[in-house]
Design an enzyme around this catalytic site. Structure first.
Site, PDB file in Angstrom:
ATOM      1  N   HIS A 263       0.170  -1.296  -0.024  1.00 34.60           N
ATOM      2  CA  HIS A 263       0.049  -0.276   0.230  1.00 34.60           C
ATOM      3  C   HIS A 263       1.047   1.163  -0.293  1.00 34.60           C
ATOM      4  O   HIS A 263       1.815   1.068  -0.848  1.00 34.60           O
ATOM      5  CB  HIS A 263      -0.651  -0.768   1.171  1.00 34.60           C
ATOM      6  N   HIS A 302      -1.982  -2.306 -10.111  1.00 40.76           N
ATOM      7  CA  HIS A 302      -3.389  -1.853  -8.937  1.00 40.76           C
ATOM      8  C   HIS A 302      -4.868  -2.673  -8.397  1.00 40.76           C
ATOM      9  O   HIS A 302      -5.537  -3.256  -9.551  1.00 40.76           O
ATOM     10  CB  HIS A 302      -3.589  -0.103  -9.355  1.00 40.76           C
ATOM     11  N   ASP A 358       2.766   4.852  -6.872  1.00 44.57           N
ATOM     12  CA  ASP A 358       4.420   5.190  -5.765  1.00 44.57           C
ATOM     13  C   ASP A 358       5.086   5.146  -6.617  1.00 44.57           C
ATOM     14  O   ASP A 358       6.153   5.402  -6.745  1.00 44.57           O
ATOM     15  CB  ASP A 358       3.727   4.482  -5.199  1.00 44.57           C
TER      16      ASP A 358
HETATM   17  C1  SDX Z   1      -1.591   2.051  -3.090  1.00 45.67           C
HETATM   18  O1  SDX Z   1      -6.000   0.644  -3.478  1.00 45.67           O
HETATM   19  C2  SDX Z   1      -5.831   2.067  -3.694  1.00 45.67           C
HETATM   20  O2  SDX Z   1      -6.486   2.927  -4.262  1.00 45.67           O
HETATM   21  C3  SDX Z   1      -4.287   2.520  -3.180  1.00 45.67           C
HETATM   22  C4  SDX Z   1      -3.636   3.687  -3.225  1.00 45.67           C
HETATM   23  C5  SDX Z   1      -4.335   4.047  -2.753  1.00 45.67           C
HETATM   24  O3  SDX Z   1      -4.377   5.892  -2.594  1.00 45.67           O
HETATM   25  O4  SDX Z   1      -4.518   4.544  -1.196  1.00 45.67           O
HETATM   26  O5  SDX Z   1      -3.861   3.926  -4.568  1.00 45.67           O
HETATM   27  C6  SDX Z   1      -1.774   3.397  -3.146  1.00 45.67           C
HETATM   28  O6  SDX Z   1      -1.146   1.453  -2.669  1.00 45.67           O
HETATM   29  C7  SDX Z   1      -1.176   2.124  -4.415  1.00 45.67           C
HETATM   30  C8  SDX Z   1      -0.795   0.622  -4.815  1.00 45.67           C
HETATM   31  C9  SDX Z   1       0.629   0.252  -4.249  1.00 45.67           C
HETATM   32  N1  SDX Z   1       1.286  -1.291  -3.934  1.00 45.67           N
HETATM   33  C10 SDX Z   1       2.756  -1.397  -5.093  1.00 45.67           C
HETATM   34  O7  SDX Z   1       2.980  -0.772  -5.546  1.00 45.67           O
HETATM   35  C11 SDX Z   1       2.948  -2.616  -4.669  1.00 45.67           C
HETATM   36  C12 SDX Z   1       3.010  -3.185  -6.318  1.00 45.67           C
HETATM   37  N2  SDX Z   1       1.488  -3.372  -6.749  1.00 45.67           N
HETATM   38  C13 SDX Z   1       0.700  -5.055  -6.182  1.00 45.67           C
HETATM   39  O8  SDX Z   1       1.385  -5.597  -4.948  1.00 45.67           O
HETATM   40  C14 SDX Z   1      -0.841  -5.207  -6.688  1.00 45.67           C
HETATM   41  O9  SDX Z   1      -0.511  -4.880  -7.711  1.00 45.67           O
HETATM   42  C15 SDX Z   1      -1.349  -4.523  -5.814  1.00 45.67           C
HETATM   43  C16 SDX Z   1      -1.469  -5.281  -4.307  1.00 45.67           C
HETATM   44  C17 SDX Z   1      -1.768  -3.394  -5.691  1.00 45.67           C
HETATM   45  C18 SDX Z   1      -2.815  -4.928  -6.085  1.00 45.67           C
HETATM   46  O10 SDX Z   1      -2.785  -6.211  -6.287  1.00 45.67           O
HETATM   47  P1  SDX Z   1      -4.927  -7.106  -6.621  1.00 45.67           P
HETATM   48  O11 SDX Z   1      -5.714  -6.036  -7.232  1.00 45.67           O
HETATM   49  O12 SDX Z   1      -4.571  -7.999  -5.410  1.00 45.67           O
HETATM   50  O13 SDX Z   1      -3.619  -7.755  -7.449  1.00 45.67           O
HETATM   51  P2  SDX Z   1      -3.198  -9.200  -7.667  1.00 45.67           P
HETATM   52  O14 SDX Z   1      -1.825  -9.542  -6.800  1.00 45.67           O
HETATM   53  O15 SDX Z   1      -4.450 -10.193  -7.854  1.00 45.67           O
HETATM   54  O16 SDX Z   1      -2.553  -9.366  -9.146  1.00 45.67           O
HETATM   55  C19 SDX Z   1      -3.602  -9.868 -10.610  1.00 45.67           C
HETATM   56  C20 SDX Z   1      -1.764 -10.484 -11.087  1.00 45.67           C
HETATM   57  C21 SDX Z   1      -1.262 -11.709 -10.213  1.00 45.67           C
HETATM   58  O17 SDX Z   1      -0.819 -12.682 -11.264  1.00 45.67           O
HETATM   59  P3  SDX Z   1      -1.173 -14.125 -11.325  1.00 45.67           P
HETATM   60  O18 SDX Z   1      -1.132 -14.677 -10.144  1.00 45.67           O
HETATM   61  O19 SDX Z   1      -2.385 -13.709 -11.687  1.00 45.67           O
HETATM   62  O20 SDX Z   1      -0.304 -14.429 -11.804  1.00 45.67           O
HETATM   63  O21 SDX Z   1      -0.987  -9.677 -11.077  1.00 45.67           O
HETATM   64  C22 SDX Z   1       0.307 -10.169 -10.419  1.00 45.67           C
HETATM   65  C23 SDX Z   1       0.237 -10.695  -9.989  1.00 45.67           C
HETATM   66  O22 SDX Z   1       1.475 -11.853  -9.360  1.00 45.67           O
HETATM   67  N3  SDX Z   1       0.827  -8.463 -10.066  1.00 45.67           N
HETATM   68  C24 SDX Z   1       2.399  -8.047 -10.173  1.00 45.67           C
HETATM   69  C25 SDX Z   1       1.804  -7.333  -9.260  1.00 45.67           C
HETATM   70  N4  SDX Z   1       0.977  -6.506  -8.923  1.00 45.67           N
HETATM   71  C26 SDX Z   1       0.421  -8.016  -9.815  1.00 45.67           C
HETATM   72  N5  SDX Z   1       3.537  -9.244 -10.696  1.00 45.67           N
HETATM   73  C27 SDX Z   1       4.224  -8.257 -11.080  1.00 45.67           C
HETATM   74  N6  SDX Z   1       4.319  -7.044 -10.322  1.00 45.67           N
HETATM   75  C28 SDX Z   1       3.239  -6.230  -9.689  1.00 45.67           C
HETATM   76  N7  SDX Z   1       3.402  -5.405  -9.047  1.00 45.67           N
END
Ligand code: SDX
Length: 425
Positions: A263, A302, A358
């Site tokens: 997050h 996201h 971010d």
């Molecule tokens: C913020 O919610 C908000 O509004 C948050 C925010 C705010 O203003 O409050 O916008 C701020 O938190 C932004 C997000 C910051 N976090 C990151 O940058 C961390 C990296 N991102 C991920 O961990 C992920 O994308 C999330 C946590 C942000 C979202 O995760 P989801 O929606 O639960 O998606 P998921 O984990 O189910 O991913 C779907 C697929 C998966 O692959 P498969 O299992 O289908 O093979 O996408 C992949 C994930 O492995 N994936 C990534 C990835 N994010 C998702 N693979 C590599 N790198 C990534 N960053």
């Protein structure tokens, strides 16, 4: 004809009304199942609405973000953080006289009780500043016990003003303690953002006055981080508030949720990732590791945006203004190459992974010489405005009840206690 969802389970059948693009989960209970009344199962609330809200609108597919209906990029170009705070809190952009009164009200509450400063200083100097901030925010309830009267509109407003006003002071004191410097107190000659920068960077020898381009970039970053509907930390604030808690106790939970690397902690993780990559020639190998599941591409992806996060576009523009003052950050070249490849590689395109808020913000913070541990603190300060607006909306929402989800139980049932001498090794 109203839309309905027809559900059949065995001999049972129900027609559930579809309104506002949703069905009420409690309507599902009309359907009996072998495991009891039908319930919805949604880990992480991926597809569950928890409330009605009129504060922030996001269209993740179209990459749209609006505060009370105003596109965030227009606010970033033409507004200030406190003006946006007024919009988020009260629903309308203020007139000139309303803004002046609002700014004066906020700026007269920027001092923090000395005991809170001592709480922050009771930590080891190298404790993470988010831990200091979380404790400082939660402790404020003990200095303003009347904040517990959440049914009192005047008390709600007074404590919203106090928290918005004092958050920069708490954040700056958390930082100064980490670098072994004395606390700097609010300066009434400076506006909200200038004052924050001065409390962070004031040195004994000279009066600190930030470069206007840096102040503007921080205003833009603050506006972009102010609110984001029901994100993880806002959900935490609303959950704690739903038990009847005051703003400070609820916001302390929000700070804790934001601390998470998935997050608000992602901006800190992005910088560590860029440093680990080290050189633009290593980007391809790193991305292979991401595709093989050995690493996440921090700052990408996201829950809601399946398109470019509109905030990332604006922040990317701000990097150019800041680098005019500070000199270009060498890690920017790696970030731009990461983005170029990721936006064209099947793995990321298929998963609709785009840069989020971010990805570029950390580059600006590093250029301003913040240590990575401060990056999430710089997210928490502006997000306090969103937490306050969402807290106000939640505690005055007649639909809201204490948040207490169900579960699907997978453990043992009805076992008989076994005395110690009868237990196997
Ligand atoms: C913020 O919610 C908000 O509004 C948050 C925010 C705010 O203003 O409050 O916008 C701020 O938190 C932004 C997000 C910051 N976090 C990151 O940058 C961390 C990296 N991102 C991920 O961990 C992920 O994308 C999330 C946590 C942000 C979202 O995760 P989801 O929606 O639960 O998606 P998921 O984990 O189910 O991913 C779907 C697929 C998966 O692959 P498969 O299992 O289908 O093979 O996408 C992949 C994930 O492995 N994936 C990534 C990835 N994010 C998702 N693979 C590599 N790198 C990534 N960053």
């Amino acid at each position: 004809m109203a839309d309905t969802l027809s559900i059949t389970s065995g001999s049972e059948r129900a027609e559930l009304p579809i309104t506002e693009g949703s069905v009420r989960a409690t309507d599902l209970r009309a359907i009996p199942t072998p495991d009891g009344p039908l319930t919805s199962f949604d880990p992480g609330f991926v597809n569950t609405a928890s409330c009605h809200s009129s504060i922030t609108y996001i269209d993740g597919d179209a990459g749209i973000l609006e505060y009370r209906g105003y596109p965030v990029d227009q606010l970033a170009d033409g507004s200030t953080h406190l003006e946006v705070a007024h919009l988020l809190m009260f629903g309308e952009l203020p007139t000139a006289s309303e803004l002046e009164a609002w700014e004066n009200e906020i700026n007269t509450h920027r001092f923090v009780h000395e005991n809170v400063g001592q709480i922050i200083e009771s930590f080891r100097y190298d404790a993470h500043p988010m831990a200091k901030l979380m404790s400082g925010v939660a402790s404020m309830q003990t200095f303003y016990p009347s904040a517990r009267r959440i049914e009192d509109p005047e008390s709600r407003r007074r404590n919203v003003v106090r928290l918005i006003a004092k958050m920069p002071t708490l954040a700056a004191w958390s930082y100064r303690h980490s670098i072994g410097r004395h606390r700097v107190y609010p300066n009434d000659e400076l506006n909200y953002v200038e004052n924050f920068l001065a409390m962070l960077f004031q040195s004994q020898q000279r009066v600190y006055r930030p470069d206007p381009r840096v102040t503007r970039a921080m205003e833009v970053l603050f506006i972009l981080h102010a609110d984001h509907e029901q994100n993880c930390s806002t959900n935490a604030v609303r959950a704690v508030a739903s038990a009847g808690n005051d703003l400070y106790t609820s916001a302390g939970a929000g700070v804790g949720a934001l601390f998470g690397p998935l997050h608000g902690g992602a901006n800190e993780a992005v910088l560590r990732m860029l440093r680990e990559i080290g050189h633009v020639d290593n980007v391809g190998e790193f991305l292979e590791g991401v595709k093989n599941g050995r690493a996440k591409l921090m700052g990408f992806g996201h829950r809601v945006y399946k398109n470019y996060d509109p905030r990332a576009k604006v922040i990317k523009r701000s990097t150019e203004e800041v680098f005019e003052v500070t000199g270009i950050n060498p890690l920017l070249e790696i970030a731009v190459e990461l983005e170029r490849i990721a936006l064209n590689e099947e793995y990321f395109v298929k998963r609709r992974l785009y840069p989020n808020v971010d990805f570029y913000s950390g580059l600006i913070y590093e250029a301003l010489r913040f240590p990575p541990e401060m990056f999430t603190v710089l997210f928490a300060v502006p997000r306090t405005v969103g937490w306050c607006a969402q807290w106000l909306e939640g505690v005055t929402d007649p639909e809201q009840k204490i948040m207490r989800p169900k579960q699907i139980y997978t453990g043992h049932r009805a076992r008989t206690f076994v005395p110690m001498d009868e237990r196997d090794a």
